[in-house]
Design a protein around this motif. Structure first.
Motif, PDB file in Angstrom:
ATOM      1  N   UNK A   1      56.010  40.810  52.620  1.00  0.00           N
ATOM      2  CA  UNK A   1      56.047  39.346  52.693  1.00  0.00           C
ATOM      3  C   UNK A   1      55.592  38.774  51.354  1.00  0.00           C
ATOM      4  N   UNK A   2      56.400  37.906  50.806  1.00  0.00           N
ATOM      5  CA  UNK A   2      56.107  37.344  49.488  1.00  0.00           C
ATOM      6  C   UNK A   2      55.180  36.145  49.637  1.00  0.00           C
ATOM      7  N   UNK A   3      54.087  36.144  48.880  1.00  0.00           N
ATOM      8  CA  UNK A   3      53.110  35.069  48.990  1.00  0.00           C
ATOM      9  C   UNK A   3      52.865  34.403  47.644  1.00  0.00           C
ATOM     10  N   UNK A   4      52.651  33.106  47.719  1.00  0.00           N
ATOM     11  CA  UNK A   4      52.160  32.354  46.569  1.00  0.00           C
ATOM     12  C   UNK A   4      50.643  32.340  46.678  1.00  0.00           C
ATOM     13  N   UNK A   5      49.974  32.873  45.650  1.00  0.00           N
ATOM     14  CA  UNK A   5      48.512  32.945  45.670  1.00  0.00           C
ATOM     15  C   UNK A   5      47.939  32.129  44.516  1.00  0.00           C
ATOM     16  N   UNK A   6      46.854  31.446  44.801  1.00  0.00           N
ATOM     17  CA  UNK A   6      46.204  30.618  43.788  1.00  0.00           C
ATOM     18  C   UNK A   6      44.768  31.097  43.606  1.00  0.00           C
ATOM     19  N   UNK A   7      44.434  31.415  42.357  1.00  0.00           N
ATOM     20  CA  UNK A   7      43.114  31.952  42.014  1.00  0.00           C
ATOM     21  C   UNK A   7      42.370  30.980  41.103  1.00  0.00           C
ATOM     22  N   UNK A   8      41.069  31.172  41.037  1.00  0.00           N
ATOM     23  CA  UNK A   8      40.295  30.479  40.006  1.00  0.00           C
ATOM     24  C   UNK A   8      40.565  31.172  38.677  1.00  0.00           C
ATOM     25  N   UNK A   9      40.058  30.590  37.610  1.00  0.00           N
ATOM     26  CA  UNK A   9      40.282  31.182  36.288  1.00  0.00           C
ATOM     27  C   UNK A   9      39.572  32.520  36.123  1.00  0.00           C
ATOM     28  N   UNK A  10      38.675  32.853  37.050  1.00  0.00           N
ATOM     29  CA  UNK A  10      38.005  34.156  36.988  1.00  0.00           C
ATOM     30  C   UNK A  10      38.591  35.151  37.986  1.00  0.00           C
ATOM     31  N   UNK A  11      39.682  34.739  38.670  1.00  0.00           N
ATOM     32  CA  UNK A  11      40.362  35.674  39.554  1.00  0.00           C
ATOM     33  C   UNK A  11      39.891  35.673  40.990  1.00  0.00           C
ATOM     34  N   UNK A  12      39.172  34.644  41.404  1.00  0.00           N
ATOM     35  CA  UNK A  12      38.744  34.533  42.803  1.00  0.00           C
ATOM     36  C   UNK A  12      39.833  33.795  43.579  1.00  0.00           C
ATOM     37  N   UNK A  13      40.261  34.367  44.696  1.00  0.00           N
ATOM     38  CA  UNK A  13      41.331  33.756  45.479  1.00  0.00           C
ATOM     39  C   UNK A  13      40.864  32.438  46.093  1.00  0.00           C
ATOM     40  N   UNK A  14      41.613  31.378  45.824  1.00  0.00           N
ATOM     41  CA  UNK A  14      41.321  30.068  46.420  1.00  0.00           C
ATOM     42  C   UNK A  14      42.114  29.901  47.709  1.00  0.00           C
TER      43      UNK A  14
ATOM     44  N   UNK B   1      34.787  39.615  25.093  1.00  0.00           N
ATOM     45  CA  UNK B   1      35.108  39.565  26.517  1.00  0.00           C
ATOM     46  C   UNK B   1      34.000  38.825  27.242  1.00  0.00           C
ATOM     47  N   UNK B   2      34.352  37.710  27.900  1.00  0.00           N
ATOM     48  CA  UNK B   2      33.357  36.892  28.589  1.00  0.00           C
ATOM     49  C   UNK B   2      33.086  37.416  29.990  1.00  0.00           C
ATOM     50  N   UNK B   3      34.142  37.809  30.688  1.00  0.00           N
ATOM     51  CA  UNK B   3      33.964  38.356  32.030  1.00  0.00           C
ATOM     52  C   UNK B   3      35.230  39.106  32.426  1.00  0.00           C
ATOM     53  N   UNK B   4      35.130  39.888  33.473  1.00  0.00           N
ATOM     54  CA  UNK B   4      36.264  40.642  34.000  1.00  0.00           C
ATOM     55  C   UNK B   4      36.852  39.889  35.191  1.00  0.00           C
ATOM     56  N   UNK B   5      38.186  39.793  35.232  1.00  0.00           N
ATOM     57  CA  UNK B   5      38.837  39.111  36.353  1.00  0.00           C
ATOM     58  C   UNK B   5      38.481  39.821  37.656  1.00  0.00           C
ATOM     59  N   UNK B   6      38.198  39.036  38.675  1.00  0.00           N
ATOM     60  CA  UNK B   6      37.697  39.592  39.929  1.00  0.00           C
ATOM     61  C   UNK B   6      38.811  39.943  40.917  1.00  0.00           C
ATOM     62  N   UNK B   7      40.057  39.591  40.567  1.00  0.00           N
ATOM     63  CA  UNK B   7      41.127  39.978  41.488  1.00  0.00           C
ATOM     64  C   UNK B   7      41.369  41.480  41.413  1.00  0.00           C
ATOM     65  N   UNK B   8      41.987  42.007  42.444  1.00  0.00           N
ATOM     66  CA  UNK B   8      42.248  43.439  42.507  1.00  0.00           C
ATOM     67  C   UNK B   8      43.742  43.676  42.732  1.00  0.00           C
TER      68      UNK B   8
END
Length: 310
Positions: A65-78, A22-29
């Motif tokens: 409300x339905x949203x399209x969300x784009x994250x980095x590969x580590x789970x940070x919201x862009x 495991x390299x890192x934990x995804x930061x999204x919640x």
């Protein structure tokens, strides 16, 4: 806590060992991947996430409300944006090599987004056939995509893009999916006469004589019974044709139909009832190798001549 052996982390795959640290934990919640459509850009690129509207999910504390969300590969919201595009359900999405997010909806409309969740104009479409038949599945590879229509799923066979409405109806019936055929008929307002012609010859193609007879009895066919006769004769099913020949209202058509299946006496009788001496002469030529039949046609024609009928 007891030490864990490093060797225990390695797994045997055929004749090689591998391990998955495991390299890192995804930061999204609060992101449940099973409740969302997700696509990851290759080589550690952005990740697109949107709630899957094909599933019934409990919203918990999240917005309706339905949203399209784009994250980095580590789970940070862009970035994110409200999904309010017309065209029906979102069927699939994928990142291209230049990190453009392609989204395909049910009616074949293609929406494109950059990594900032900004819609790239203009929208494009996959064509009239997708709009009319609905997209139910799509598979991406590289910068390409394969789509599947609703009819392709229901008939379990490809409906080619250049198929006409008539071809599509015939294909549905031949493949044993009358419900799909009826749906096409209703959606495109196919006339009753055209519908009957298509269904009669489609059923004859698959030699479903029981279904053909049942169809003939649903109501008085708007095209008459001649197509039923022709379909059976073309399939070399004289016995089936005999079910419909007596129902032909036109005596001349009835005579010609009997002649086509080799029934000289019945053909002669029908032509005689029509009082058509010329038809009797033509039918005689059909049976010129049959002396008895030729004699019968001559007798009936002479009788009409004696009565003053030509």
């Amino acid at each position: 806590m007891a030490n864990v052996s490093v060797a225990a982390e390695w797994q045997l795959l055929y004749n090689r060992y591998y391990r998955r640290p495991e390299l890192y934990t995804m930061r999204w919640k609060n992101i449940d991947l099973s409740r969302n459509k997700v696509d990851c850009s290759p080589f550690g690129g952005p990740i697109a996430v949107i709630r899957d509207d094909s599933k019934i999910v409990q919203l918990y504390s999240e917005s309706a409300v339905r949203k399209l969300r784009i994250f980095t590969s580590s789970g940070v919201l862009i970035s994110d944006t409200v999904w309010k595009n017309p065209g029906g359900r979102l069927i699939g999405m994928s990142w291209t090599e230049d990190q453009t997010l392609i989204c395909i909806v049910q009616d074949g409309t293609v929406y494109r987004y950059n990594i900032h969740a900004e819609l790239i104009e203009p929208n494009v479409t996959l064509g009239k056939e997708c709009f009319e038949q609905n997209v139910v599945e799509c598979v991406f590879w590289g910068n390409g995509v394969v789509i599947q229509h609703e009819l392709e799923v229901s008939t379990k066979q490809a409906i080619f893009v250049d198929s006409s409405i008539s071809d599509t109806i015939r294909t549905c019936i031949v493949l044993g999916n009358p419900r799909a055929a009826m749906k096409v008929k209703n959606e495109f307002k196919v006339s009753e006469k055209r519908w009957y012609w298509l269904k009669v010859f489609a059923l004859a193609t698959i030699r479903d004589w029981e279904a053909l007879e049942k169809f003939s009895k649903e109501k008085r066919p708007p095209i008459g019974y001649r197509p039923f006769v022709e379909a059976c004769v073309d399939a070399d099913e004289k016995g089936e044709a005999l079910k419909y020949i007596p129902k032909l209202a036109d005596l001349r058509e009835r005579a010609e139909a009997y002649a086509r299946i080799g029934m000289a006496k019945e053909a002669a009788d029908a032509a005689s009832q029509a009082k058509d001496g010329e038809l009797l002469g033509r039918l005689k030529l059909t049976f010129q190798q049959n002396a008895a039949a030729s004699s019968l046609f001559d007798t009936l024609r002479d009788r009409l001549s004696f009565q003053g009928v030509s």
